[in-house]
Design a protein around this motif. Sequence first.
Motif, PDB file in Angstrom:
ATOM      1  N   UNK A   1       0.811  -1.213   0.000  1.00  0.00           N
ATOM      2  CA  UNK A   1       0.000   0.000   0.000  1.00  0.00           C
ATOM      3  C   UNK A   1       0.848   1.268   0.000  1.00  0.00           C
ATOM      4  N   UNK A   2       2.022   1.229   0.601  1.00  0.00           N
ATOM      5  CA  UNK A   2       2.890   2.410   0.583  1.00  0.00           C
ATOM      6  C   UNK A   2       3.266   2.764  -0.855  1.00  0.00           C
ATOM      7  N   UNK A   3       3.567   1.745  -1.663  1.00  0.00           N
ATOM      8  CA  UNK A   3       3.889   2.000  -3.070  1.00  0.00           C
ATOM      9  C   UNK A   3       2.684   2.486  -3.841  1.00  0.00           C
ATOM     10  N   UNK A   4       1.520   1.875  -3.612  1.00  0.00           N
ATOM     11  CA  UNK A   4       0.303   2.291  -4.309  1.00  0.00           C
ATOM     12  C   UNK A   4      -0.113   3.706  -3.915  1.00  0.00           C
ATOM     13  N   UNK A   5       0.097   4.060  -2.659  1.00  0.00           N
ATOM     14  CA  UNK A   5      -0.283   5.395  -2.198  1.00  0.00           C
ATOM     15  C   UNK A   5       0.526   6.472  -2.918  1.00  0.00           C
ATOM     16  N   UNK A   6       1.801   6.192  -3.162  1.00  0.00           N
ATOM     17  CA  UNK A   6       2.622   7.169  -3.903  1.00  0.00           C
ATOM     18  C   UNK A   6       2.090   7.351  -5.325  1.00  0.00           C
ATOM     19  N   UNK A   7       1.581   6.286  -5.925  1.00  0.00           N
ATOM     20  CA  UNK A   7       0.977   6.403  -7.260  1.00  0.00           C
ATOM     21  C   UNK A   7      -0.347   7.151  -7.164  1.00  0.00           C
ATOM     22  N   UNK A   8      -1.150   6.793  -6.156  1.00  0.00           N
ATOM     23  CA  UNK A   8      -2.435   7.458  -5.929  1.00  0.00           C
ATOM     24  C   UNK A   8      -2.251   8.972  -5.838  1.00  0.00           C
ATOM     25  N   UNK A   9      -1.221   9.413  -5.137  1.00  0.00           N
ATOM     26  CA  UNK A   9      -1.012  10.843  -4.944  1.00  0.00           C
ATOM     27  C   UNK A   9      -0.684  11.582  -6.235  1.00  0.00           C
ATOM     28  N   UNK A  10      -0.309  10.864  -7.272  1.00  0.00           N
ATOM     29  CA  UNK A  10      -0.011  11.496  -8.559  1.00  0.00           C
ATOM     30  C   UNK A  10      -1.257  11.700  -9.420  1.00  0.00           C
ATOM     31  N   UNK A  11      -2.335  10.979  -9.107  1.00  0.00           N
ATOM     32  CA  UNK A  11      -3.508  10.987  -9.983  1.00  0.00           C
ATOM     33  C   UNK A  11      -4.167  12.363 -10.020  1.00  0.00           C
ATOM     34  N   UNK A  12      -4.226  13.053  -8.883  1.00  0.00           N
ATOM     35  CA  UNK A  12      -4.881  14.353  -8.868  1.00  0.00           C
ATOM     36  C   UNK A  12      -4.253  15.306  -9.888  1.00  0.00           C
ATOM     37  N   UNK A  13      -2.931  15.462  -9.812  1.00  0.00           N
ATOM     38  CA  UNK A  13      -2.251  16.396 -10.717  1.00  0.00           C
ATOM     39  C   UNK A  13      -2.379  15.960 -12.176  1.00  0.00           C
ATOM     40  N   UNK A  14      -2.370  14.642 -12.401  1.00  0.00           N
ATOM     41  CA  UNK A  14      -2.431  14.132 -13.770  1.00  0.00           C
ATOM     42  C   UNK A  14      -3.814  14.290 -14.392  1.00  0.00           C
ATOM     43  N   UNK A  15      -4.865  14.385 -13.561  1.00  0.00           N
ATOM     44  CA  UNK A  15      -6.227  14.473 -14.097  1.00  0.00           C
ATOM     45  C   UNK A  15      -6.881  15.836 -13.898  1.00  0.00           C
ATOM     46  N   UNK A  16      -6.246  16.745 -13.169  1.00  0.00           N
ATOM     47  CA  UNK A  16      -6.868  18.041 -12.876  1.00  0.00           C
ATOM     48  C   UNK A  16      -7.211  18.810 -14.148  1.00  0.00           C
ATOM     49  N   UNK A  17      -6.260  18.922 -15.073  1.00  0.00           N
ATOM     50  CA  UNK A  17      -6.517  19.679 -16.296  1.00  0.00           C
ATOM     51  C   UNK A  17      -7.643  19.078 -17.115  1.00  0.00           C
ATOM     52  N   UNK A  18      -7.686  17.764 -17.184  1.00  0.00           N
ATOM     53  CA  UNK A  18      -8.753  17.092 -17.924  1.00  0.00           C
ATOM     54  C   UNK A  18     -10.118  17.384 -17.299  1.00  0.00           C
ATOM     55  N   UNK A  19     -10.192  17.330 -15.963  1.00  0.00           N
ATOM     56  CA  UNK A  19     -11.465  17.575 -15.303  1.00  0.00           C
ATOM     57  C   UNK A  19     -11.893  19.033 -15.382  1.00  0.00           C
ATOM     58  N   UNK A  20     -10.938  19.946 -15.350  1.00  0.00           N
ATOM     59  CA  UNK A  20     -11.277  21.358 -15.535  1.00  0.00           C
ATOM     60  C   UNK A  20     -11.898  21.576 -16.909  1.00  0.00           C
ATOM     61  N   UNK A  21     -11.348  20.908 -17.934  1.00  0.00           N
ATOM     62  CA  UNK A  21     -11.879  21.039 -19.290  1.00  0.00           C
ATOM     63  C   UNK A  21     -13.252  20.387 -19.414  1.00  0.00           C
ATOM     64  N   UNK A  22     -13.445  19.267 -18.720  1.00  0.00           N
ATOM     65  CA  UNK A  22     -14.724  18.547 -18.802  1.00  0.00           C
ATOM     66  C   UNK A  22     -15.850  19.238 -18.047  1.00  0.00           C
ATOM     67  N   UNK A  23     -15.495  20.159 -17.151  1.00  0.00           N
ATOM     68  CA  UNK A  23     -16.510  20.810 -16.320  1.00  0.00           C
ATOM     69  C   UNK A  23     -17.578  21.490 -17.165  1.00  0.00           C
ATOM     70  N   UNK A  24     -17.194  22.012 -18.311  1.00  0.00           N
ATOM     71  CA  UNK A  24     -18.136  22.718 -19.172  1.00  0.00           C
ATOM     72  C   UNK A  24     -19.178  21.777 -19.772  1.00  0.00           C
ATOM     73  N   UNK A  25     -18.911  20.478 -19.764  1.00  0.00           N
ATOM     74  CA  UNK A  25     -19.814  19.519 -20.388  1.00  0.00           C
ATOM     75  C   UNK A  25     -20.714  18.794 -19.375  1.00  0.00           C
ATOM     76  N   UNK A  26     -20.560  19.118 -18.098  1.00  0.00           N
ATOM     77  CA  UNK A  26     -21.398  18.484 -17.108  1.00  0.00           C
ATOM     78  C   UNK A  26     -22.769  19.150 -17.085  1.00  0.00           C
ATOM     79  N   UNK A  27     -23.757  18.352 -16.754  1.00  0.00           N
ATOM     80  CA  UNK A  27     -25.114  18.874 -16.697  1.00  0.00           C
ATOM     81  C   UNK A  27     -25.267  19.849 -15.540  1.00  0.00           C
TER      82      UNK A  27
END
Length: 498
Positions: free
Chosen positions: A472-498
């Motif tokens: 889990x220590x190794x997986x947690x370090x990967x988990x912590x990278x997901x936010x930064x890697x997906x933030x820009x995508x989610x900001x762009x997708x916000x305009x398409x949410x209902x």
Amino acid sequence: MSYVIGIDLGTSAVKALLVDREGAVRGEASRAYPLFHEHTGWSEQKPDDWVEATIEALKELSEAAGINSAEIEGISFSGQMHGLVLLNSEGNPVRKAILWNDTRTTAQCREIERTLGDKLLGITRNPALEGFTLPKILWVRQYEPQAFEQSKLFLLPKDYVRYRLTGELHMDYSDAAGTLLLDVANNQWSAEVLQAFELPASFCPALVNSHELVGTLLPAVAQRSGLPVTVKVFAGGADNACGAIGSGILEEGLTLSSIGTSGVILNYENDKEADFAGKVHFFNHGKENAFYAMGVTLAAGYSLSWFKNTFAAGESFDQLLEGVGEVKPGAGGLLFTPYLVGERTPHADANIRASFIGVDGSHRRIDFARAVMEGITFSLNESVDLFRKAGKKVETIISIGGGAQNPVWLQMQADIFNATVVALENEQGPGLGAAMLAAYGSGWFASLDACADQFVKRGASYTPNAEAVETYAGLFRIYQQVYAQTKGLNDALAAYRK
């Protein structure tokens, strides 16, 4: 036999517990009340609905079989934090209460940041978030000037209920800490913040400790509730502070993991100068001269409910999770981030959304269920990680809520947090904490700690598994990278949410 009552004023209902001197719950009563969502992002309630529901719940307890209501000695409160109740000169609400989950005040939060700058964290120890009380006050002043002109004093939800029961106006430190008006370290309303926003000192109620006696029942309330007028009423505390008390989080090294709809990691603090740079909340505890730091996961248990409702409609949670303990830690390389409604700690981000990362054709539904449980726990571990990096001890974690109902999840918490995780035999949450404040205030115990020794019953204990901790220590370090890697995508997708 003597009794006390703990009243937990929640967002959807009030729950009252009748507790005896041994800490046994001898009666429960609950009453619901409506929520009003008149516009997108608005969340309001009528303060007097809380009062009526509370009196009805007290009446049910006073009439419980085998109970002599004359033996009920004290009442105290836990309450939903941050909600704004504005009173006029006659002591009546000028409008509905604006609740903690109301999100209309983004512009007012930016105004607070511009006005106070670095002083905001230095004084209030918390960032300006839409849920807090000061932004709501500023919103009413801007958009409802007539209502604001009538407003002479503000209260928080449980304080309004207590005022209607006793006729006395007070606020405790633990709830006041969530207003952005309190000098948290020095236990006083901040003259600097009040002056910055042109609010008079008289706008704030008198401050008291959570266990302090603040009055007795008004005769009319006593008659309606079936309780004697001699019942002592104690101030009470914020829901998270009372949840900590009711779980025995009363000394250094003890931490609370609460997995409800949202999730909380709460760490006991003695040091009023502890500095987390606003990355977690820092509030006054319900225990005198103590504090707690708290991180929040917005969609904790909600993430698992969403998964069940979407992919296992009609099944129970037991059916959904059957066999989850046989899935190895890491769910076969599948990660889930529980950002279904945005996130709070450590990323205060309303636009971020959830992700499954690493999906392949070998994954089964049970692997996804395991990944959801792990993702929720990884999100909570963000707060544990922040506490440890700040030099705080996280050794024993008391787990309550949905995450404490499943032995697999309890072991998972022990492995991901790398700490001993303990369940409670008599989990009652904030309501028990409120009852403990009444018991302590009534003189049953010399301290809250002594009360916890009697009232809080620990159950099964789970210790970390070394192999799982490493995974889990190794997986947690990967988990912590997901936010930064997906933030820009989610900001762009916000305009398409209902």
